[in-house]
Design a protein around this motif. Structure first.
Motif, PDB file in Angstrom:
ATOM      1  N   GLY A 180       0.821  -1.205   0.000  1.00 27.28           N
ATOM      2  CA  GLY A 180       0.000   0.000   0.000  1.00 27.28           C
ATOM      3  C   GLY A 180       0.858   1.260   0.000  1.00 27.28           C
ATOM      4  N   ALA A 181       0.172   2.372   0.135  1.00 23.25           N
ATOM      5  CA  ALA A 181       0.832   3.681   0.097  1.00 23.25           C
ATOM      6  C   ALA A 181       1.620   3.932   1.386  1.00 23.25           C
ATOM      7  CB  ALA A 181      -0.211   4.773  -0.104  1.00 23.25           C
ATOM      8  N   GLU A 182       2.620   4.773   1.264  1.00 18.56           N
ATOM      9  CA  GLU A 182       3.392   5.195   2.440  1.00 18.56           C
ATOM     10  C   GLU A 182       2.666   6.340   3.141  1.00 18.56           C
ATOM     11  OE1 GLU A 182       7.797   4.030   0.688  1.00 18.56           O
ATOM     12  OE2 GLU A 182       7.227   6.142   0.749  1.00 18.56           O
ATOM     13  N   ASP A 183       2.649   6.297   4.465  1.00 18.21           N
ATOM     14  CA  ASP A 183       2.027   7.336   5.285  1.00 18.21           C
ATOM     15  C   ASP A 183       3.118   8.317   5.696  1.00 18.21           C
ATOM     16  OD1 ASP A 183       0.749   8.904   7.166  1.00 18.21           O
ATOM     17  OD2 ASP A 183       0.318   7.244   8.542  1.00 18.21           O
ATOM     18  N   ASN A 184       3.081   9.499   5.110  1.00 14.00           N
ATOM     19  CA  ASN A 184       4.124  10.504   5.373  1.00 14.00           C
ATOM     20  C   ASN A 184       3.985  11.177   6.740  1.00 14.00           C
ATOM     21  OD1 ASN A 184       5.547  10.127   2.973  1.00 14.00           O
ATOM     22  ND2 ASN A 184       4.051  11.376   1.853  1.00 14.00           N
TER      23      ASN A 184
ATOM     24  N   CYS B 193      16.589   7.929   6.174  1.00 19.14           N
ATOM     25  CA  CYS B 193      15.464   7.837   5.235  1.00 19.14           C
ATOM     26  C   CYS B 193      14.362   8.792   5.677  1.00 19.14           C
ATOM     27  CB  CYS B 193      14.929   6.407   5.168  1.00 19.14           C
ATOM     28  SG  CYS B 193      13.577   6.218   3.965  1.00 19.14           S
ATOM     29  N   ASP B 194      13.873   9.592   4.752  1.00 24.28           N
ATOM     30  CA  ASP B 194      12.827  10.564   5.087  1.00 24.28           C
ATOM     31  C   ASP B 194      11.470  10.198   4.473  1.00 24.28           C
ATOM     32  OD1 ASP B 194      13.398  11.011   2.443  1.00 24.28           O
ATOM     33  OD2 ASP B 194      13.805  13.154   2.651  1.00 24.28           O
ATOM     34  N   ARG B 195      11.332   8.967   4.023  1.00 30.14           N
ATOM     35  CA  ARG B 195      10.065   8.530   3.444  1.00 30.14           C
ATOM     36  C   ARG B 195       9.097   8.134   4.553  1.00 30.14           C
ATOM     37  NH1 ARG B 195      11.545   5.095  -1.922  1.00 30.14           N
ATOM     38  NH2 ARG B 195       9.306   4.731  -1.778  1.00 30.14           N
ATOM     39  N   GLY B 196       7.807   8.034   4.195  1.00 31.81           N
ATOM     40  CA  GLY B 196       6.785   7.606   5.133  1.00 31.81           C
ATOM     41  C   GLY B 196       6.781   6.086   5.282  1.00 31.81           C
ATOM     42  N   VAL B 197       6.012   5.603   6.233  1.00 32.82           N
ATOM     43  CA  VAL B 197       5.952   4.160   6.500  1.00 32.82           C
ATOM     44  C   VAL B 197       4.730   3.538   5.827  1.00 32.82           C
ATOM     45  CG1 VAL B 197       7.154   4.385   8.711  1.00 32.82           C
ATOM     46  CG2 VAL B 197       4.654   4.430   8.658  1.00 32.82           C
ATOM     47  N   VAL B 198       4.823   2.240   5.567  1.00 32.35           N
ATOM     48  CA  VAL B 198       3.660   1.509   5.066  1.00 32.35           C
ATOM     49  C   VAL B 198       2.885   0.970   6.261  1.00 32.35           C
ATOM     50  CG1 VAL B 198       4.664   0.920   2.826  1.00 32.35           C
ATOM     51  CG2 VAL B 198       4.999  -0.629   4.765  1.00 32.35           C
ATOM     52  N   SER B 199       1.651   0.615   6.026  1.00 31.80           N
ATOM     53  CA  SER B 199       0.775   0.121   7.080  1.00 31.80           C
ATOM     54  C   SER B 199       1.403  -1.085   7.790  1.00 31.80           C
ATOM     55  CB  SER B 199      -0.567  -0.275   6.455  1.00 31.80           C
ATOM     56  OG  SER B 199      -1.439  -0.763   7.432  1.00 31.80           O
ATOM     57  N   LEU B 200       1.275  -1.137   9.089  1.00 31.99           N
ATOM     58  CA  LEU B 200       1.735  -2.220   9.947  1.00 31.99           C
ATOM     59  C   LEU B 200       3.256  -2.419   9.911  1.00 31.99           C
ATOM     60  CD1 LEU B 200      -1.068  -4.838   9.139  1.00 31.99           C
ATOM     61  CD2 LEU B 200      -1.004  -3.196  11.024  1.00 31.99           C
ATOM     62  N   SER B 201       3.999  -1.355   9.621  1.00 35.16           N
ATOM     63  CA  SER B 201       5.452  -1.437   9.576  1.00 35.16           C
ATOM     64  C   SER B 201       6.049  -0.155  10.133  1.00 35.16           C
ATOM     65  CB  SER B 201       5.925  -1.631   8.130  1.00 35.16           C
ATOM     66  OG  SER B 201       7.342  -1.713   8.078  1.00 35.16           O
ATOM     67  N   VAL B 202       7.317  -0.225  10.457  1.00 31.64           N
ATOM     68  CA  VAL B 202       8.049   0.978  10.883  1.00 31.64           C
ATOM     69  C   VAL B 202       8.956   1.464   9.758  1.00 31.64           C
ATOM     70  CG1 VAL B 202       7.956   0.387  13.335  1.00 31.64           C
ATOM     71  CG2 VAL B 202       9.890  -0.399  11.948  1.00 31.64           C
ATOM     72  N   PHE B 203       8.804   0.859   8.575  1.00 31.20           N
ATOM     73  CA  PHE B 203       9.648   1.190   7.435  1.00 31.20           C
ATOM     74  C   PHE B 203       8.824   1.639   6.224  1.00 31.20           C
ATOM     75  CE2 PHE B 203      12.278  -2.251   9.462  1.00 31.20           C
ATOM     76  CZ  PHE B 203      13.333  -1.438   9.858  1.00 31.20           C
ATOM     77  N   CYS B 204       9.483   2.346   5.326  1.00 29.65           N
ATOM     78  CA  CYS B 204       8.917   2.670   4.026  1.00 29.65           C
ATOM     79  C   CYS B 204       8.893   1.400   3.176  1.00 29.65           C
ATOM     80  CB  CYS B 204       9.756   3.759   3.340  1.00 29.65           C
ATOM     81  SG  CYS B 204      11.451   3.228   2.944  1.00 29.65           S
ATOM     82  N   ARG B 205       8.350   1.487   1.975  1.00 33.35           N
ATOM     83  CA  ARG B 205       8.283   0.318   1.076  1.00 33.35           C
ATOM     84  C   ARG B 205       9.658  -0.308   0.862  1.00 33.35           C
ATOM     85  NH1 ARG B 205       4.683   1.219  -4.232  1.00 33.35           N
ATOM     86  NH2 ARG B 205       2.673   0.776  -3.295  1.00 33.35           N
TER      87      ARG B 205
END
Length: 172
Positions: free
Chosen positions: A131-135, A144-156
């Motif tokens: 899914g999409a990253e949550d910024n 890393c300055d990207r947002g995280v994906v659902s149910l994770s602490v990391f970006c895609r």
């Protein structure tokens, strides 16, 4: 000389031993009705556990391919795909199975994609399913300055690398 056409008939007529294997000459991609082929049972050296071909097979250039159960399954699958007993369909499915260790989903099926193409497609599906990253929340990977994906602490990218244990294969 025994041909592949004769081998298929022997199998259909149940004139083969359940322990037999199919032996063929040449490249499986070129397997045809007139290809030299035979059924036989390999022995195994007790000391080295190496396969020993039936007498005369190596001299004829025959090499083992698939076992009788798989041959029966190939012929049954071919007949189902063809809607009737069809030796050409049986040859097609046997050829495909020997080459790819897989069942074709239709007669005259194209070669499957190379493993690296399939892996890349599966990787893309995995990434898209994240899914999409949550910024509103930042990825926990340092720098890393990207947002995280659902149910994770990391970006895609970093979630992929954490789960798949290899580099992210895409440029996005």
């Amino acid at each position: 000389m025994t041909t592949m056409a004769q081998v298929i008939q022997r199998i259909r007529n149940r004139e083969a031993d359940r322990e037999d294997w199919l032996y063929i000459t040449g490249d499986a991609a070129e397997l045809a009705f007139d290809t030299e082929a035979d059924l036989g049972y390999p022995e195994f050296d007790e000391d080295t556990d190496e396969e020993i071909d039936p007498p005369g097979f190596a001299e004829r250039g025959l090499r083992s391919t698939i076992d009788m159960t798989t041959l029966d399954d190939c012929i049954e699958a071919a007949d189902q795909l063809a809607g009737t007993k069809d030796d050409a369909a049986a040859l097609d499915v046997i050829r495909y199975y020997i080459r790819f260790d897989a069942w074709p989903n239709m007669l005259n099926a194209p070669d499957p994609p190379p493993p690296e193409v399939t892996l890349l497609r599966l990787d893309r599906e995995f990434v898209e399913n994240l899914g999409a990253e949550d910024n509103a929340r930042s990825c926990n990977k340092e720098g890393c300055d990207r947002g995280v994906v659902s149910l994770s602490v990391f970006c895609r990218r970093h979630h992929f690398e954490s789960v798949r244990k290899r580099p992210y294969p895409f440029e996005d």
